[in-house]
Design an enzyme around this catalytic site. Structure first.
Site, PDB file in Angstrom:
ATOM      1  N   HIS A   5      22.248 -12.297 -12.675  1.00  0.00           N
ATOM      2  CA  HIS A   5      21.381 -13.451 -12.428  1.00  0.00           C
ATOM      3  C   HIS A   5      20.272 -13.088 -11.439  1.00  0.00           C
ATOM      4  CE1 HIS A   5      25.142 -15.397 -13.904  1.00  0.00           C
ATOM      5  NE2 HIS A   5      24.252 -16.078 -14.605  1.00  0.00           N
ATOM      6  N   HIS A  47      16.473 -10.945 -15.449  1.00  0.00           N
ATOM      7  CA  HIS A  47      17.055 -11.922 -16.383  1.00  0.00           C
ATOM      8  C   HIS A  47      16.116 -13.120 -16.537  1.00  0.00           C
ATOM      9  CE1 HIS A  47      19.772 -14.736 -18.304  1.00  0.00           C
ATOM     10  NE2 HIS A  47      19.733 -15.536 -17.243  1.00  0.00           N
ATOM     11  N   HIS A  73      15.360 -21.143 -14.007  1.00  0.00           N
ATOM     12  CA  HIS A  73      16.659 -21.713 -14.428  1.00  0.00           C
ATOM     13  C   HIS A  73      17.852 -21.161 -13.654  1.00  0.00           C
ATOM     14  CE1 HIS A  73      17.261 -17.958 -16.595  1.00  0.00           C
ATOM     15  NE2 HIS A  73      18.500 -18.333 -16.827  1.00  0.00           N
ATOM     16  N   ASP A  74      17.732 -19.990 -13.017  1.00  0.00           N
ATOM     17  CA  ASP A  74      18.816 -19.428 -12.185  1.00  0.00           C
ATOM     18  C   ASP A  74      18.328 -19.152 -10.764  1.00  0.00           C
ATOM     19  OD1 ASP A  74      21.101 -19.412 -13.797  1.00  0.00           O
ATOM     20  OD2 ASP A  74      20.503 -17.560 -14.812  1.00  0.00           O
ATOM     21  N   ASP A 130      18.520 -18.514 -22.815  1.00  0.00           N
ATOM     22  CA  ASP A 130      19.378 -18.057 -21.712  1.00  0.00           C
ATOM     23  C   ASP A 130      20.362 -16.978 -22.160  1.00  0.00           C
ATOM     24  OD1 ASP A 130      20.372 -17.952 -19.159  1.00  0.00           O
ATOM     25  OD2 ASP A 130      21.495 -19.820 -19.264  1.00  0.00           O
TER      26      ASP A 130
END
Length: 216
Positions: free
Chosen positions: A61, A65, A101-102, A211
């Site tokens: 993460h 990524h 998103h992370d 994702d």
């Protein structure tokens, strides 16, 4: 715009500035920069801050990524049935959500955070702990970078709502909920992309697919 994109190679080419490089480029190619009259330096500053807040110590993460997922989201956004219907604000929300998103992922999953009484688990009442942290961190950086102010109050309010909805959709515990809804919409032929609620739903499905796209 192709599925053979290699995020690791791109990271080497950009000397670790992969996310800021990609996202600033995508804002230009999708005409987001021009439509909202954004200063490229403000856009770069925002995505550079996002990149800084991913932890390179995380083996998965991390910023590479995030770049990979954002490029995959770009491929989905460019699908002919979608690209001709999405508004510039929706495109911007899709790209920002994918990039963030992370954001600030601690390198541990939700079960671990809850079991160890992490401050994040307490803060978000043991519910979508990571996803809530990611979208709130994204909003913080939008404000810190000056991008929120540059977008304008009305558009920014809508953007914040979409970013929250899209990042929360990446919660794997909600997988069945989204799949069941997608099946129902398809079976009943309800997916009218002229309606904003269905465009948002398709973007939620897209970010879930993005994702896991290359790992899959």
């Amino acid at each position: 715009n192709h599925w053979d994109f290699n995020a690791f190679t791109f990271d080497r080419f950009t000397q670790g500035s992969n996310l800021a490089s990609l996202c600033t480029h995508l804002f230009q190619t999708h005409d987001v920069m021009n439509h909202f009259r954004l200063d490229p330096l403000v856009v770069w500053k925002f995505f550079a801050l996002v990149e800084e807040n991913y932890h390179n110590s995380n083996p998965y993460h991390n910023g590479v990524h995030a770049t990979d997922v954002t490029q995959a989201m770009n491929c989905f956004v460019n699908e002919p049935d979608l690209v001709k219907r999405l508004t510039p604000l929706e495109v911007m929300a899709a790209l920002i959500s994918a990039a963030c998103h992370d954001l600030d992922h601690p390198g541990r999953n939700e079960k671990f955070l809850i079991a160890t009484s992490s401050h994040l688990a307490s803060m978000y009442n043991n519910s979508s702990v990571l996803e809530n942290h990611h979208w709130r961190s994204a909003i913080s950086l939008l404000c810190q970078s000056g991008l929120a102010e540059a977008i304008g109050a009305e558009d920014y309010s809508q953007l914040e709502d979409m970013v929250r909805s899209l990042i929360l959709a990446t919660d794997i515990s909600r997988q069945q909920e989204f799949l069941s809804q997608l099946r129902r919409y398809l079976d009943e032929d309800e997916l009218d992309l002229a309606q904003p609620k269905f465009r948002l739903f398709i973007l939620q499905i897209a970010i879930k697919c993005a994702d896991i796209s290359n790992p899959c």
